[in-house]
Design a protein around this motif. Structure first.
Motif, short mmCIF file in Angstrom:
data_model
loop_
_atom_site.label_atom_id
_atom_site.label_comp_id
_atom_site.label_asym_id
_atom_site.label_seq_id
_atom_site.Cartn_x
_atom_site.Cartn_y
_atom_site.Cartn_z
N GLY A 86 1.05 -1.29 -0.33
CA GLY A 86 0.54 0.58 0.21
C GLY A 86 0.97 1.60 0.12
N GLN B 44 -5.34 -6.86 -1.39
CA GLN B 44 -5.68 -5.64 -0.96
C GLN B 44 -4.65 -4.07 -1.52
N GLU C 219 -9.02 1.89 -2.12
CA GLU C 219 -8.74 0.67 -2.07
C GLU C 219 -9.44 -0.13 -3.57
N VAL D 182 -8.63 5.89 4.80
CA VAL D 182 -8.60 5.79 3.71
C VAL D 182 -8.98 6.17 1.79
N THR E 17 -4.05 -0.02 -1.12
CA THR E 17 -4.57 0.72 -0.04
C THR E 17 -3.66 1.70 -0.21
#
Length: 159
Positions: free
Chosen positions: A14, A96, A88, A85, A98
């Motif tokens: 992320g 995943q 996403e 966040v 983010t």
């Protein structure tokens, strides 16, 4: 990371950026923006200092580290207020990705030292941010971030 539709996203774990606010003379809030270097992804647009998270970092740690690397901001002069966040994405194999925006305050507009990823760093009044050519991801999240920051009083005490 690669999304299910083939788009690439920076940062295997992320990414995070720092939305740093500070009071200007007269009390209006300004945020620190980075004019991205022409050679960078979405170069020429304005966004937040930020980047990929390391495997061991929280979003807050990553955003503060990136802001130090890209803008020379000292961590001890920042007060983290909250995180949001702001993106996403489902990745291949169930991963995943983010992007977390870390909202922080400084007692005053801090001196900045741009690195090679920045064409310029600038304190911009919140009401004038949308007038700039924004990075598409930042532009998509700016209204939501304004709604969140409106609920958090700006810290303006001297340290």
């Amino acid at each position: 990371m690669m999304s299910e539709n083939g788009a690439r996203f920076w940062g295997r774990h992320g990414a995070a950026g720092l939305l740093l606010r500070a009071p200007m003379p007269g009390g209006a809030a300004a945020v620190l923006l980075q004019h991205r270097a022409p050679w960078s992804h979405q170069g020429g647009t304005w966004a937040l200092p930020g980047g990929a998270r390391d495997s061991h970092e929280t979003p807050e740690q990553a955003a503060v580290r990136e802001a130090h690397e890209e803008a020379g901001l000292p961590a001890e002069q920042l007060t983290v207020r909250t995180t949001v966040v702001t993106a996403e994405v489902a990745g291949i194999g169930g991963t995943q990705w983010t992007y977390t925006t870390v909202i922080a305050d400084a007692a005053e507009p801090l001196h900045t030292v741009p690195n090679r990823e920045s064409a310029e760093l600038r304190w911009v009044l919140e009401d004038q941010v949308a007038d700039l050519p924004l990075h598409p991801g930042f532009a998509a999240s700016w209204q939501r971030l304004r709604e969140v920051t409106a609920t958090i009083p700006l810290l303006n005490r001297q340290r």
